[in-house]
Design an enzyme around this catalytic site. Structure first.
Site, PDB file in Angstrom:
ATOM      1  N   GLU A   1       4.342   1.973   7.296  1.00  0.00           N
ATOM      2  CA  GLU A   1       3.253   1.461   6.444  1.00  0.00           C
ATOM      3  C   GLU A   1       3.676   1.664   4.999  1.00  0.00           C
ATOM      4  O   GLU A   1       3.933   2.806   4.583  1.00  0.00           O
ATOM      5  CB  GLU A   1       1.926   2.196   6.700  1.00  0.00           C
TER       6      GLU A   1
ATOM      7  N   GLU B   1      -0.659   8.603  11.913  1.00  0.00           N
ATOM      8  CA  GLU B   1      -1.156   9.497  10.842  1.00  0.00           C
ATOM      9  C   GLU B   1      -1.943  10.703  11.373  1.00  0.00           C
ATOM     10  O   GLU B   1      -3.023  11.013  10.867  1.00  0.00           O
ATOM     11  CB  GLU B   1      -1.999   8.696   9.848  1.00  0.00           C
TER      12      GLU B   1
ATOM     13  N   ASN C   1      -5.329   3.553  11.716  1.00  0.00           N
ATOM     14  CA  ASN C   1      -6.392   4.495  12.077  1.00  0.00           C
ATOM     15  C   ASN C   1      -7.156   4.025  13.310  1.00  0.00           C
ATOM     16  O   ASN C   1      -7.657   4.827  14.094  1.00  0.00           O
ATOM     17  CB  ASN C   1      -7.365   4.676  10.899  1.00  0.00           C
TER      18      ASN C   1
HETATM   19  O1  AHR Z   1      -3.244   0.161   6.461  1.00  0.00           O
HETATM   20  C1  AHR Z   1      -4.496   0.731   6.259  1.00  0.00           C
HETATM   21  C2  AHR Z   1      -4.614   2.149   6.815  1.00  0.00           C
HETATM   22  O2  AHR Z   1      -3.833   2.996   6.036  1.00  0.00           O
HETATM   23  C3  AHR Z   1      -4.111   2.385   8.218  1.00  0.00           C
HETATM   24  O3  AHR Z   1      -5.068   2.145   9.180  1.00  0.00           O
HETATM   25  C4  AHR Z   1      -3.777   3.841   8.216  1.00  0.00           C
HETATM   26  O4  AHR Z   1      -2.758   4.158   9.128  1.00  0.00           O
HETATM   27  C5  AHR Z   1      -3.425   4.131   6.767  1.00  0.00           C
HETATM   28  O5  AHR Z   1      -4.106   5.242   6.307  1.00  0.00           O
END
Ligand code: AHR
Length: 505
Positions: free
Chosen positions: A291, A172, A71
């Site tokens: 992720e 995201e 994020n």
């Molecule tokens: O990894 C934590 C957060 O999770 C990241 O910043 C984001 O991309 C996801 O929502």
């Protein structure tokens, strides 16, 4: 319970994509600051890199590390993180309600990655920025010399180009929480033009388009289809993100969540191939599961939760420093199995994150660094999953779960490395109370010796919630006794709730 597994040397999924064992460093909480970077720490080198953390990173063995978010990247100006440190601006990071000093930036990360022996995977900001900043960053990082951006990199101390191959086109952007959140059409067009301009600067780069932030997103499916409709010719990968946790003490469902990961992966492959078929394209889009992890997003009200931290502006506050237990480690083992079984199409994956923030490695400011329970399946699989991925035919007793229906009690993946002559089996027993008797039939192998047999399970005197602290690493690997190999058969017994690795030569 019992399980029969059949594998054959000739039945392979493909080569192990080594980038499957990736990790993630975000400017979030204490992943960078007091995680990998802490000038003044007793173990820090002259650049401020914590040597104790670096040593654990090398032991964990990630192959590629995504940076700088997350994020965070959707509000980040990469230029803030280059040039003389004392001239870099201090900014607000809206994503994590944090003060960002920019003491650590691109050059520092590239140098750290060299020390850690990992490949850099760089994410660009497509939240607040666009085509121009994206192409400038590629020129800054990868162009040899003789242009304003590349010469600025050299002035800033890096004579040679960074030669970063893998680039994420944002993060995201399907999520309403994301700075610069977009519709699939808005994102698809922007990613297409940014990607095109980036490849005009350096045609050798590989691009990852943003997929869904989870299979539960209301736009899941539609997002992938629409975005790929725009970027199919420009990109090489589509991303997936997924975080799972145990809800309301339902450990059985939690232990079976890799079933959802399988479903997620297979759905995205189908969607990507449907777009390809419609376009009559022979090109295949691969998946970057960039992720994934266990993350206790609900049910906790600890001070490191974002809603508690968000009240003050602080530098590197504690954020989501989940403490992982035995159950979490077994689940992480099954996630890695799922990724590996799909290794013909999932060719990049990044566990989120590397240090402190939902991480296999923990560190304290001025203090110790240690391994969490989830460290072990990752470390062993990164070390030993080499060569070819083998198909596995599994007949296992099933466990009935409230969330995912029936799931195999025993979950497995396997690799065969011709070069070393080693076959590796990665096994999880999802049974909370029952041991599992496993027999493995090996076709086309002349196995004669067990070269490794290790298990992670509930420690003596502990329970499934046992975890590690800086004072005691109670959860780790111990020898798995009683494994035997005879001709073409391996037999073993997995303790209840366990993850194991068996290597045969
Ligand atoms: O990894 C934590 C957060 O999770 C990241 O910043 C984001 O991309 C996801 O929502």
């Amino acid at each position: 319970s019992t399980a029969r597994i059949t594998i054959d040397r000739d039945f392979t999924v493909g080569e192990v994509p080594r980038r499957l064992f990736g990790s993630f460093v975000e400017h979030m909480g204490r992943c960078v600051y007091t995680g990998i970077f802490e000038p003044g720490h007793p173990s820090a080198d002259e650049r401020g890199f914590r040597r104790d953390v670096l040593e654990l990173v090398r032991e964990l063995g990630p192959t590629i590390v995504r940076y700088p978010g997350g994020n965070f990247v959707s509000g980040y100006n990469w230029e803030d993180g280059v040039g003389p440190v004392d001239e870099r601006p201090t900014r607000i990071d809206g994503a994590w309600h944090t003060i960002e000093t920019n003491a650590f930036g691109l050059h520092e990360f590239v140098e750290w990655a060299r020390e850690a022996d990992v490949e850099v995977m760089e994410a660009i900001n497509l939240g607040t920025r666009g085509v121009d900043a994206a192409r400038a960053l590629v020129e800054y990082a990868n162009h040899p010399a003789g242009t304003a951006w590349s010469d600025l990199r050299r002035e800033n101390g890096a004579e040679d180009p960074f030669d970063i191959k893998v680039w994420c086109l944002g993060n995201e952007l399907d999520g309403p929480w994301q700075i610069g959140h977009k519709t699939a059409d808005e994102y698809g067009r922007l990613a297409q033009e940014a990607g095109k301009a980036m490849k005009l600067v350096d045609p050798s780069i590989e691009l990852v388009a943003v997929g869904s932030s989870g299979s539960g997103m209301p736009t899941f499916g539609e997002w992938e289809y629409t975005v790929l409709g725009h970027v199919y010719d420009e990109v090489d990968y589509l991303s997936l993100h997924a975080y799972y946790q145990e809800h309301d003490g339902d450990a059985k469902s939690f232990l079976a969540t890799a079933v959802d990961m399988d479903y997620f992966i297979e759905s995205v492959i189908s969607t990507a191939d449907a777009v390809g078929a419609k376009r009559k394209s022979r090109k295949r889009i691969n998946l970057s599961f960039d992720e994934w992890n266990v993350w206790y997003q609900t049910g906790l009200d600890t001070p490191d939760q974002p809603h508690n931290v968000g009240k003050q502006w602080r530098k590197h506050p504690r954020l989501i420093e989940d403490e992982y237990n035995v159950t979490d480690a077994v689940v992480v083992g099954t996630f890695l199995n799922s990724l590996l079984r799909h290794g013909d199409r999932v060719t990049i994956a990044n566990q989120a994150q590397l240090v402190n923030v939902i991480a296999p490695i923990r560190s304290e400011e001025g203090g110790a660094a240690w391994r969490q329970s989830i460290f072990w399946p990752f470390a062993r699989m990164s070390q030993l999953a080499r060569g070819s991925i083998l198909r596995t035919a599994v007949t296992s007793d099933r466990i009935d779960t409230a969330k995912y229906g029936d799931a195999d009690a025993v979950d497995v993946s396997a690799t065969w490395d011709e070069e070393s002559g080693r076959l590796a089996l990665f096994l999880a027993n999802r049974g909370l109370d029952e041991t599992a008797d496993v027999s493995v039939k090996l076709g086309g192998f002349a196995a004669s010796a067990i070269t490794r047999a290790e298990v992670l399970t509930v420690p003596e005197g502990g329970d499934r919630f046992s975890s590690n602290t800086q004072d005691a690493e109670r959860v780790g690997l111990t020898p798995l006794e009683g494994v035997s190999v005879e001709g073409s058969a391996v037999t073993l017994r997995l303790p209840a709730l366990s993850w194991a690795v068996v290597e045969v030569a």
